[in-house]
Design a protein around this motif. Sequence first.
Motif, PDB file in Angstrom:
ATOM      1  N   THR A  75      79.571  39.550  49.790  1.00  0.00           N
ATOM      2  CA  THR A  75      80.641  40.623  49.479  1.00  0.00           C
ATOM      3  C   THR A  75      81.330  40.636  50.649  1.00  0.00           C
ATOM      4  O   THR A  75      80.702  39.699  52.055  1.00  0.00           O
ATOM      5  CB  THR A  75      79.924  42.013  49.590  1.00  0.00           C
ATOM      6  OG1 THR A  75      81.550  42.586  49.109  1.00  0.00           O
ATOM      7  CG2 THR A  75      79.281  42.389  50.811  1.00  0.00           C
ATOM      8  N   ALA A  76      82.619  40.295  51.160  1.00  0.00           N
ATOM      9  CA  ALA A  76      83.675  39.955  52.049  1.00  0.00           C
ATOM     10  C   ALA A  76      82.716  38.454  52.794  1.00  0.00           C
ATOM     11  O   ALA A  76      83.299  38.532  54.342  1.00  0.00           O
ATOM     12  CB  ALA A  76      83.746  40.733  52.822  1.00  0.00           C
ATOM     13  N   GLY A  77      83.029  37.741  52.174  1.00  0.00           N
ATOM     14  CA  GLY A  77      81.952  36.320  52.495  1.00  0.00           C
ATOM     15  C   GLY A  77      81.437  36.038  53.144  1.00  0.00           C
ATOM     16  O   GLY A  77      80.881  34.984  54.135  1.00  0.00           O
ATOM     17  N   VAL A  78      80.025  37.227  53.188  1.00  0.00           N
ATOM     18  CA  VAL A  78      78.881  37.280  53.228  1.00  0.00           C
ATOM     19  C   VAL A  78      77.345  37.318  52.787  1.00  0.00           C
ATOM     20  O   VAL A  78      78.165  37.946  51.659  1.00  0.00           O
ATOM     21  CB  VAL A  78      78.649  38.634  54.621  1.00  0.00           C
ATOM     22  CG1 VAL A  78      77.207  39.265  55.541  1.00  0.00           C
ATOM     23  CG2 VAL A  78      79.767  38.708  56.071  1.00  0.00           C
ATOM     24  N   ALA A  79      76.605  36.492  53.007  1.00  0.00           N
ATOM     25  CA  ALA A  79      75.415  36.744  51.922  1.00  0.00           C
ATOM     26  C   ALA A  79      75.187  37.775  51.856  1.00  0.00           C
ATOM     27  O   ALA A  79      74.729  38.426  53.188  1.00  0.00           O
ATOM     28  CB  ALA A  79      74.715  35.233  52.264  1.00  0.00           C
ATOM     29  N   VAL A  80      74.298  38.772  50.859  1.00  0.00           N
ATOM     30  CA  VAL A  80      74.136  40.582  50.907  1.00  0.00           C
ATOM     31  C   VAL A  80      73.004  39.816  49.796  1.00  0.00           C
ATOM     32  O   VAL A  80      73.000  39.865  48.647  1.00  0.00           O
ATOM     33  CB  VAL A  80      75.285  41.601  50.718  1.00  0.00           C
ATOM     34  CG1 VAL A  80      75.328  41.203  52.130  1.00  0.00           C
ATOM     35  CG2 VAL A  80      75.695  40.873  49.892  1.00  0.00           C
ATOM     36  N   HIS A  81      71.544  40.986  50.334  1.00  0.00           N
ATOM     37  CA  HIS A  81      71.524  41.612  49.574  1.00  0.00           C
ATOM     38  C   HIS A  81      71.344  43.128  48.501  1.00  0.00           C
ATOM     39  O   HIS A  81      71.775  44.053  49.260  1.00  0.00           O
ATOM     40  CB  HIS A  81      69.706  42.139  49.244  1.00  0.00           C
ATOM     41  CG  HIS A  81      69.051  40.121  49.197  1.00  0.00           C
ATOM     42  ND1 HIS A  81      68.094  40.461  47.547  1.00  0.00           N
ATOM     43  CD2 HIS A  81      68.854  39.494  49.337  1.00  0.00           C
ATOM     44  CE1 HIS A  81      67.352  39.143  48.067  1.00  0.00           C
ATOM     45  NE2 HIS A  81      67.864  38.406  49.138  1.00  0.00           N
ATOM     46  N   ARG A  82      71.960  43.417  47.469  1.00  0.00           N
ATOM     47  CA  ARG A  82      72.238  44.408  46.700  1.00  0.00           C
ATOM     48  C   ARG A  82      71.112  45.314  46.375  1.00  0.00           C
ATOM     49  O   ARG A  82      70.460  44.828  44.952  1.00  0.00           O
ATOM     50  CB  ARG A  82      73.518  44.231  45.672  1.00  0.00           C
ATOM     51  CG  ARG A  82      73.594  45.826  44.630  1.00  0.00           C
ATOM     52  CD  ARG A  82      75.246  45.639  43.683  1.00  0.00           C
ATOM     53  NE  ARG A  82      74.196  44.678  42.392  1.00  0.00           N
ATOM     54  CZ  ARG A  82      74.168  45.416  41.878  1.00  0.00           C
ATOM     55  NH1 ARG A  82      74.302  46.517  41.625  1.00  0.00           N
ATOM     56  NH2 ARG A  82      73.782  44.580  41.266  1.00  0.00           N
ATOM     57  N   LEU A  83      70.362  45.866  46.539  1.00  0.00           N
ATOM     58  CA  LEU A  83      70.153  47.299  45.940  1.00  0.00           C
ATOM     59  C   LEU A  83      70.649  48.367  45.801  1.00  0.00           C
ATOM     60  O   LEU A  83      71.868  49.472  46.093  1.00  0.00           O
ATOM     61  CB  LEU A  83      69.056  48.452  47.191  1.00  0.00           C
ATOM     62  CG  LEU A  83      68.584  47.141  48.876  1.00  0.00           C
ATOM     63  CD1 LEU A  83      68.277  47.712  49.688  1.00  0.00           C
ATOM     64  CD2 LEU A  83      67.083  46.080  47.862  1.00  0.00           C
ATOM     65  N   ALA A  84      70.177  48.866  44.038  1.00  0.00           N
ATOM     66  CA  ALA A  84      71.012  50.600  43.321  1.00  0.00           C
ATOM     67  C   ALA A  84      68.944  50.588  42.480  1.00  0.00           C
ATOM     68  O   ALA A  84      68.341  50.223  42.402  1.00  0.00           O
ATOM     69  CB  ALA A  84      71.533  49.466  42.487  1.00  0.00           C
TER      70      ALA A  84
END
Length: 243
Positions: A159-168
Motif C-alpha cells: 500500500t502506497a509503495g510499502v510492504a504491509v500485512h493486512r489484518l481484518a
Amino acid sequence: MQQPRIPRSVLAATAGAILLAGLFGLSGCRQDEEAASRPSVADFDVADALAHADPARYSAAVTLKSTGNGLPSVVSRGRLNLNGPVTGHLTVRNARYGESEALYTGEHAYVRLQGSDGRPGRWKALPGAVNGRLPLGNLSGYAELLAARPGADKGLERTAGVAVHRLAGTILADQLATMDPDFHHELVASHTRSFDCEIWVTAQGRVVRFERSVVVAGRTPLNNVVTLSRFGEPEPVAAPASA
C-alpha cells in the motif's frame, strides 16, 4: 457578514475530526486490486513486528475520512503527533458546514470555522475529552487484537509503495474496556457489541491504514478511514493565542 451559528455539538464533532460523529467507526473502500497487492519482497511476522515496534512518539501526515449513517461526509488532513496523547493540527472539510480547523494540544481541543468571506474565525476551546475520543492514540493496540485472532492475517500486500500485512476481522466491544475505554463506553451506550476492522501494518510495526465500520441499531454503517504517511520526529504544538 455575520457567520451562521453552528451548534456546539457540531463544533465538538469537528474538533474530533468527525471520527466519531456520535459514534466513530472505520471501514471503507480499499483501492488495491487483489492481483496487484502481493509485492515480491521479504515477508515478515506481523505479531513480531508489533511486539518490537519503537515505543517512542512520532509525527505523521494523517488523512481522516468519515461517511455514512446519514451524516455529512467529512475529510480531515494535517499532521499529528502519535504514540501517546494525540496533538497536532487538522484542516477539516465538512460537506454541510464547510471548512474549519482543529488543533489538539494534549490538554485541550480547539476549533475555528471559516467565515462566509473565506477568512478564519476565532478559535474556540472545547473540553479535553473531545481529544480523548480520537482513536489514533492506540492504533497498535487494535492491531495486536486482530493479530492474535486466528485467520485475521490476510497476508503480505503493498500500500502506497510499502510492504504491509493486512489484518481484518471483528473486534468485540468487551475487548476495549481497558485498551480504549472511551470508545468502549460509546459502544456499550449504543448497545453495539462488535464492529469490523481492517489494519495495515509495516515491518516496523507501524500502522499506515486503519479502517473500522460500526453499525448502530440496524442503521447505515458509519465508515471511517485513517491513512498515515511521512513519519518523522514529534513536532511542537501550542495553544492558539486568541482562544
